[in-house]
Design a protein around this motif. Structure first.
Motif, mmCIF file in Angstrom:
data_model
loop_
_atom_site.group_PDB
_atom_site.id
_atom_site.type_symbol
_atom_site.label_atom_id
_atom_site.label_comp_id
_atom_site.label_asym_id
_atom_site.label_seq_id
_atom_site.Cartn_x
_atom_site.Cartn_y
_atom_site.Cartn_z
ATOM 1 N N VAL A 94 0.841 -1.200 0.000
ATOM 2 C CA VAL A 94 0.000 0.000 0.000
ATOM 3 C C VAL A 94 0.878 1.253 0.000
ATOM 4 C CG1 VAL A 94 -1.703 1.303 1.323
ATOM 5 C CG2 VAL A 94 -1.934 -1.181 1.104
ATOM 6 N N ALA A 95 1.943 1.236 0.798
ATOM 7 C CA ALA A 95 2.840 2.389 0.860
ATOM 8 C C ALA A 95 3.448 2.683 -0.503
ATOM 9 C CB ALA A 95 3.949 2.133 1.884
ATOM 10 N N THR A 96 3.885 1.647 -1.184
ATOM 11 C CA THR A 96 4.517 1.843 -2.493
ATOM 12 C C THR A 96 3.522 2.381 -3.501
ATOM 13 O OG1 THR A 96 6.064 0.033 -2.022
ATOM 14 C CG2 THR A 96 5.824 0.705 -4.318
ATOM 15 N N ARG A 99 2.725 6.135 -2.611
ATOM 16 C CA ARG A 99 3.788 7.144 -2.618
ATOM 17 C C ARG A 99 4.580 7.222 -3.910
ATOM 18 N NH1 ARG A 99 6.304 5.103 3.083
ATOM 19 N NH2 ARG A 99 4.272 4.666 4.045
ATOM 20 N N ASP A 100 4.596 6.150 -4.679
ATOM 21 C CA ASP A 100 5.376 6.131 -5.916
ATOM 22 C C ASP A 100 4.460 6.448 -7.085
ATOM 23 O OD1 ASP A 100 6.949 5.654 -8.100
ATOM 24 O OD2 ASP A 100 7.601 3.653 -7.489
ATOM 25 N N PRO A 101 4.619 7.603 -7.731
ATOM 26 C CA PRO A 101 3.720 7.951 -8.822
ATOM 27 C C PRO A 101 3.846 7.020 -10.031
ATOM 28 C CG PRO A 101 5.528 9.526 -8.672
ATOM 29 C CD PRO A 101 5.605 8.665 -7.457
ATOM 30 N N ALA A 102 4.950 6.255 -10.099
ATOM 31 C CA ALA A 102 5.119 5.302 -11.198
ATOM 32 C C ALA A 102 4.397 3.990 -10.948
ATOM 33 C CB ALA A 102 6.602 5.033 -11.427
ATOM 34 N N CYS A 103 3.845 3.813 -9.747
ATOM 35 C CA CYS A 103 3.185 2.550 -9.372
ATOM 36 C C CYS A 103 1.681 2.752 -9.414
ATOM 37 C CB CYS A 103 3.641 2.116 -7.986
ATOM 38 S SG CYS A 103 2.896 0.554 -7.440
ATOM 39 N N GLU A 104 1.017 2.064 -10.323
ATOM 40 C CA GLU A 104 -0.419 2.216 -10.488
ATOM 41 C C GLU A 104 -1.219 1.047 -9.921
ATOM 42 O OE1 GLU A 104 -0.959 2.789 -14.649
ATOM 43 O OE2 GLU A 104 -0.166 4.836 -14.637
ATOM 44 N N MET A 163 8.606 2.200 2.041
ATOM 45 C CA MET A 163 8.817 2.246 0.605
ATOM 46 C C MET A 163 10.282 2.514 0.328
ATOM 47 S SD MET A 163 7.536 4.658 -2.510
ATOM 48 C CE MET A 163 8.750 5.873 -2.103
ATOM 49 N N ILE A 164 10.909 1.644 -0.465
ATOM 50 C CA ILE A 164 12.284 1.847 -0.918
ATOM 51 C C ILE A 164 12.215 2.029 -2.425
ATOM 52 C CG2 ILE A 164 14.623 0.950 -0.946
ATOM 53 C CD1 ILE A 164 13.953 -0.808 1.402
ATOM 54 N N ASP A 165 12.297 3.263 -2.888
ATOM 55 C CA ASP A 165 12.087 3.599 -4.292
ATOM 56 C C ASP A 165 13.368 3.374 -5.085
ATOM 57 O OD1 ASP A 165 10.752 4.421 -6.513
ATOM 58 O OD2 ASP A 165 10.911 6.557 -6.088
ATOM 59 N N HIS A 166 13.267 2.677 -6.191
ATOM 60 C CA HIS A 166 14.385 2.292 -7.057
ATOM 61 C C HIS A 166 15.316 1.295 -6.360
ATOM 62 C CE1 HIS A 166 13.200 5.074 -10.174
ATOM 63 N NE2 HIS A 166 13.182 6.067 -9.294
ATOM 64 N N ALA A 167 15.730 1.587 -5.139
ATOM 65 C CA ALA A 167 16.387 0.622 -4.242
ATOM 66 C C ALA A 167 17.816 0.270 -4.605
ATOM 67 C CB ALA A 167 15.563 -0.663 -4.133
ATOM 68 N N HIS A 168 18.360 0.762 -5.691
ATOM 69 C CA HIS A 168 19.727 0.383 -6.046
ATOM 70 C C HIS A 168 20.718 0.899 -5.007
ATOM 71 C CE1 HIS A 168 22.774 -1.000 -8.821
ATOM 72 N NE2 HIS A 168 23.408 0.133 -8.680
ATOM 73 N N GLY A 179 11.793 2.754 11.471
ATOM 74 C CA GLY A 179 10.437 2.764 11.978
ATOM 75 C C GLY A 179 9.391 2.518 10.915
ATOM 76 N N ASN A 180 8.148 2.790 11.266
ATOM 77 C CA ASN A 180 7.027 2.597 10.355
ATOM 78 C C ASN A 180 6.866 3.794 9.418
ATOM 79 O OD1 ASN A 180 6.333 0.164 11.703
ATOM 80 N ND2 ASN A 180 5.183 1.335 13.237
ATOM 81 N N ASN A 181 6.323 3.511 8.250
ATOM 82 C CA ASN A 181 5.971 4.563 7.279
ATOM 83 C C ASN A 181 7.165 5.429 6.908
ATOM 84 O OD1 ASN A 181 3.191 3.813 7.203
ATOM 85 N ND2 ASN A 181 2.928 4.827 9.181
ATOM 86 N N VAL A 182 8.316 4.786 6.735
ATOM 87 C CA VAL A 182 9.533 5.464 6.279
ATOM 88 C C VAL A 182 9.640 5.308 4.768
ATOM 89 C CG1 VAL A 182 12.068 5.367 6.325
ATOM 90 C CG2 VAL A 182 10.760 5.233 8.459
ATOM 91 N N SER A 183 10.125 6.351 4.089
ATOM 92 C CA SER A 183 10.408 6.283 2.654
ATOM 93 C C SER A 183 11.866 6.619 2.429
ATOM 94 C CB SER A 183 9.537 7.272 1.871
ATOM 95 O OG SER A 183 8.163 6.946 1.975
ATOM 96 N N MET A 184 12.517 5.825 1.597
ATOM 97 C CA MET A 184 13.905 6.131 1.227
ATOM 98 C C MET A 184 14.103 5.853 -0.251
ATOM 99 S SD MET A 184 16.067 2.972 2.940
ATOM 100 C CE MET A 184 15.246 3.086 4.549
ATOM 101 N N LEU A 185 15.025 6.599 -0.847
ATOM 102 C CA LEU A 185 15.328 6.439 -2.253
ATOM 103 C C LEU A 185 16.649 5.703 -2.416
ATOM 104 C CD1 LEU A 185 13.226 8.895 -2.078
ATOM 105 C CD2 LEU A 185 13.931 9.307 -4.434
ATOM 106 N N HIS A 186 17.065 5.533 -3.662
ATOM 107 C CA HIS A 186 18.236 4.722 -3.966
ATOM 108 C C HIS A 186 19.514 5.296 -3.353
ATOM 109 C CE1 HIS A 186 17.690 7.750 -7.116
ATOM 110 N NE2 HIS A 186 18.996 7.749 -7.253
ATOM 111 N N SER A 187 20.474 4.407 -3.166
ATOM 112 C CA SER A 187 21.825 4.737 -2.692
ATOM 113 C C SER A 187 21.854 5.299 -1.276
ATOM 114 C CB SER A 187 22.519 5.708 -3.662
ATOM 115 O OG SER A 187 22.646 5.125 -4.936
#
Length: 273
Positions: A94-96, A99-104, A163-168, A179-187
């Motif tokens: 649900v988080a992904t 929060r991720d506009p590329a995820c429909e 949500m870990i966006d791209h995740a590389h 914790g809960n409801n954390v968002s992080m991007l790549h690297s």
């Protein structure tokens, strides 16, 4: 005997996330029939999201050293023993999607997003670690790193709704807590500062947003609903609801909204340096 419509209504009431994923898989087959085999094996063949997760983890991580069947048995064991794994997976889906506009669709993280898949495999490895099966946990960690480019120590504690966006190139150390409801991007790195032993990695509170390439180092605390700007190096505690940026990072303003990790707003507040 319930009809197919009645079974569908029952599933939707019990598990709306899994019901929606199955509907999305059916629609995907109609749009792209060549994916029918994969959708059947990955989604429609399974009666629960938990079973689908075990299958997906085993397919992605299998190698000449560890068969798909063995990995699936391990994942099934962990997910059955700890229902919180499946609950967290639903929150992560649900988080992904939110929060991720590329995820429909919910279907997409389950099948295609390595951040989501790596996180679910980590949850299995963390269960193994807690059960004292440390070699198997470390084997899973190594395979996740090789396959997804995400290196989370199996002892690290990860909340739900992450949500870990791209995740590389994500690196999260042994004594880190997220914790809960954390968002992080790549690297992003949640690491230590040297060769010290013991509790040596960051503690990330609920609702934090961590920008791409940020490094948070040492046994420090990042307060609830704060933001870390992309490329920053954080070496000291961050108070709740603050925005930090720079090398080394310093406070440049308030977080700008009640829950940065949900808004995914990376812009600095007006008047910040």
């Amino acid at each position: 005997m319930p009809t197919p419509r009645e079974r569908r209504a029952e599933l939707t009431a019990i598990d709306p996330v899994w019901s929606r994923i199955r509907d999305e898989a059916q629609a995907a087959i109609e749009d792209e029939p060549l994916l029918g085999g994969m959708m059947q094996l990955s989604v429609l063949h399974h009666d629960t999201l938990e079973r689908a997760l075990s299958y997906r983890i085993s397919v992605k991580l299998a190698s000449g050293e560890m068969s798909e069947q063995i990995l699936r048995e391990i994942a099934d064991e962990a997910i059955t023993a700890d229902p919180a794994i499946g609950q967290a997976a639903r929150a992560d889906l649900v988080a992904t999607q939110e929060r991720d506009p590329a995820c429909e669709r919910f279907l997409e993280p389950l099948l295609y997003f390595k951040g989501f898949q790596a996180l679910q495999a980590h949850r299995v490895a963390h269960w193994l670690w807690a059960e004292g099966r440390r070699d198997m946990a470390q084997f899973l960690q190594a395979r996740v790193s090789e396959v997804f480019g995400v290196d989370i120590h199996p002892a690290a504690v990860m909340g739900r709704g992450i949500m870990i966006d791209h995740a590389h190139s994500i690196v999260i150390g042994e004594t880190a807590r997220v914790g809960n409801n954390v968002s992080m991007l790549h690297s992003v790195t949640l690491g230590g500062t040297g060769k010290e032993d013991g509790d040596r990695h960051p503690k990330i509170a609920d609702g934090v947003l961590i920008g791409a390439g940020a490094k948070v180092l040492g046994n420090i605390h990042v307060g609830q609903c704060s933001r870390i700007a992309a490329g920053s190096v954080v070496l000291q505690d961050v108070e709740p609801r603050k925005t930090v940026a720079g090398i080394p990072a310093r406070v440049v303003g308030e977080s700008g909204c009640p829950t940065p990790s949900l808004s995914m707003d990376h812009l600095f507040p007006a008047g910040s340096d």
